[in-house]
Enzyme design. Structure first.
Site, PDB file in Angstrom:
ATOM      1  N   ASP A   3       0.871  -1.158   0.000  1.00 13.49           N
ATOM      2  CA  ASP A   3       0.000   0.000   0.000  1.00 13.49           C
ATOM      3  C   ASP A   3       0.920   1.223   0.000  1.00 13.49           C
ATOM      4  OD1 ASP A   3      -2.305   1.689   0.451  1.00 13.49           O
ATOM      5  OD2 ASP A   3      -1.658   1.793   2.544  1.00 13.49           O
ATOM      6  N   ASP A  11      -0.093   5.079   0.876  1.00 14.12           N
ATOM      7  CA  ASP A  11      -0.303   6.052   1.946  1.00 14.12           C
ATOM      8  C   ASP A  11      -0.139   5.417   3.321  1.00 14.12           C
ATOM      9  OD1 ASP A  11      -0.863   7.824  -0.041  1.00 14.12           O
ATOM     10  OD2 ASP A  11      -3.027   7.872   0.274  1.00 14.12           O
TER      11      ASP A  11
END
Length: 410
Positions: A185, A187
């Site tokens: 991922d 963020d």
């Protein structure tokens, strides 16, 4: 052939050149056959064990070994007549302990929990001294049922929380070393902070967007709906802001080391993000990633419209993207790793062969195979069995090793 006697020779003392050669020169004179050898050096202190089959006069061998080892300044113990059929353990699980620090108390609690669950510690080695302390235990669990992994993981996770350390549990053996693809991922995982909040700050709606983001990461709001709500607040914002935000992105500590090391090991590396392709692609190019999946902001006449183009990369979409990436490079799903922090990463981590929650929300920690709570992404390497020494040895070959001073954790 005469009777063979099995002899175990254990040498201990300060490691120095000549110890091993003196030992084996003595063994050679007695025509012994090697059955097993194991050596460990910790901070310059040597422990060397040799199991041999001796065809004659083991007592004379013992006497000569004591004399030979005395000349090189080390101690030797000789056990005559040990059981030659007793094989070393075939470990069932690898248990990695990460802490800052790992105290004797926390290690004691973990070893006690292993014993309670009928798991014996076969070996222990240090795998990291920076940015966290890492220890790897190979253990043999007596419970080999379908629920064995989950029981071991759950029991140790309870201790880990209480003792403020991270504990990762994986099946030992070839399966652990066969991982070949990893996705992150973006963020709050690969980078610090949330890109959409950085964009929202330019539009003066950061607090509202942050509240929606946090609710989505906790799983309280459907991610697709939350994304539409947040992107709508950006309508009318000049597209040049995207480049400004991209230039401000800060990688999570250890991110470059992690990607660089995994690429050396032959991993396919990618990102699967609910963020925005326009911001992520320059970063992916810089890190030489193989795969990027993210949402695309709609831009019309140099302005954001407050919408995204195409299908939204949501919780389900992340798992689909991981499977597509694995299929593209021909890697079975059991050989994949996924790393994330929010509820929208749940399906992706469940789909991966190994799912790692990184400083994650409770909804993700509950379903992940492993949860890391220290703010250094290179802890992922230690979970995969890569040691700090191996990382820094490779870095040294490529131009140098740099350790950044760490700030004390509050």
């Amino acid at each position: 052939m005469g009777t063979q006697t099995t002899v175990l020779v254990t040498v201990t003392g300060t490691d120095r050149p000549g110890v091993t050669s003196a030992l084996f020169a003595c063994l050679t004179k007695h025509d012994v056959s090697l059955l097993d050898v194991e050596q460990v050096v910790i901070r310059g202190q040597l422990t060397l064990g040799v199991l041999v089959s001796c065809p004659r006069d083991p007592e004379a061998l013992q006497e000569q070994l004591e004399q030979a080892m005395n000349t090189v300044g080390v101690s030797v113990e000789v056990a005559i007549g040990v059981d030659p059929m007793r094989q070393g353990p075939t470990s069932t699980h690898a248990v990695v302990i990460l802490g800052s620090p790992v105290s004797a108390r926390s290690f004691s609690a973990i070893s006690r929990k292993l014993a309670e669950q009928g798991a014996n510690i076969d070996s222990i080695r240090g795998i990291a001294d920076y940015p966290v302390t890492g220890l790897e235990l190979l253990v043999t669990a007596t419970n080999t049922g379908a629920d064995a992994d989950e029981l071991l993981r759950t029991g140790l996770a309870t201790v880990a929380v209480k003792e403020n350390v991270d504990v990762a549990v994986e099946r030992a053996g070839l399966a652990r070393r066969a991982k070949r693809l990893i996705v992150f991922d973006v963020d709050s995982t690969l980078i610090q902070g949330e890109v959409i909040e950085m964009l929202a700050a330019r539009a003066g709606v950061e607090e509202h967007v942050r509240a929606v983001t946090e609710a989505a990461m906790r799983g309280e709001i459907d991610f697709g709906e939350s994304l539409r709500q947040r992107v709508a607040t950006l309508a009318g914002l000049d597209a040049s802001v995207i480049d400004d935000v991209a230039a401000e992105i800060q990688l999570t500590p250890g991110a470059r080391t992690t990607i660089r090391t995994l690429r050396r090991l032959g991993y396919h590396c990618g990102v699967v993000s609910g963020g925005f392709r326009q911001v992520i692609e320059p970063l992916a190019h810089d890190l030489e990633l193989d795969f990027v999946e993210a949402n695309t902001l709609e831009i019309v006449d140099g302005k954001m419209t407050g919408k995204v183009i195409g299908d939204i990369v949501d919780r389900e979409g992340k798992a689909v993207s991981l499977r597509r990436f694995a299929a593209q490079v021909g890697v079975p799903m059991e050989q994949t790793v996924a790393v994330g922090d929010g509820a929208n990463d749940i399906d992706m981590l469940n789909a991966a062969g190994l799912g790692i929650a990184f400083n994650a929300k409770p909804a993700l920690r509950e379903v992940a195979d492993t949860a890391l709570s220290h703010p250094y992404l290179d802890a992922v390497l230690f979970v995969l069995g890569v040691t700090r020494n191996e990382v820094e040895a490779a870095d040294a070959v490529d131009g140098g090793v740099r350790r950044v001073p760490l700030e004390p954790r509050v």
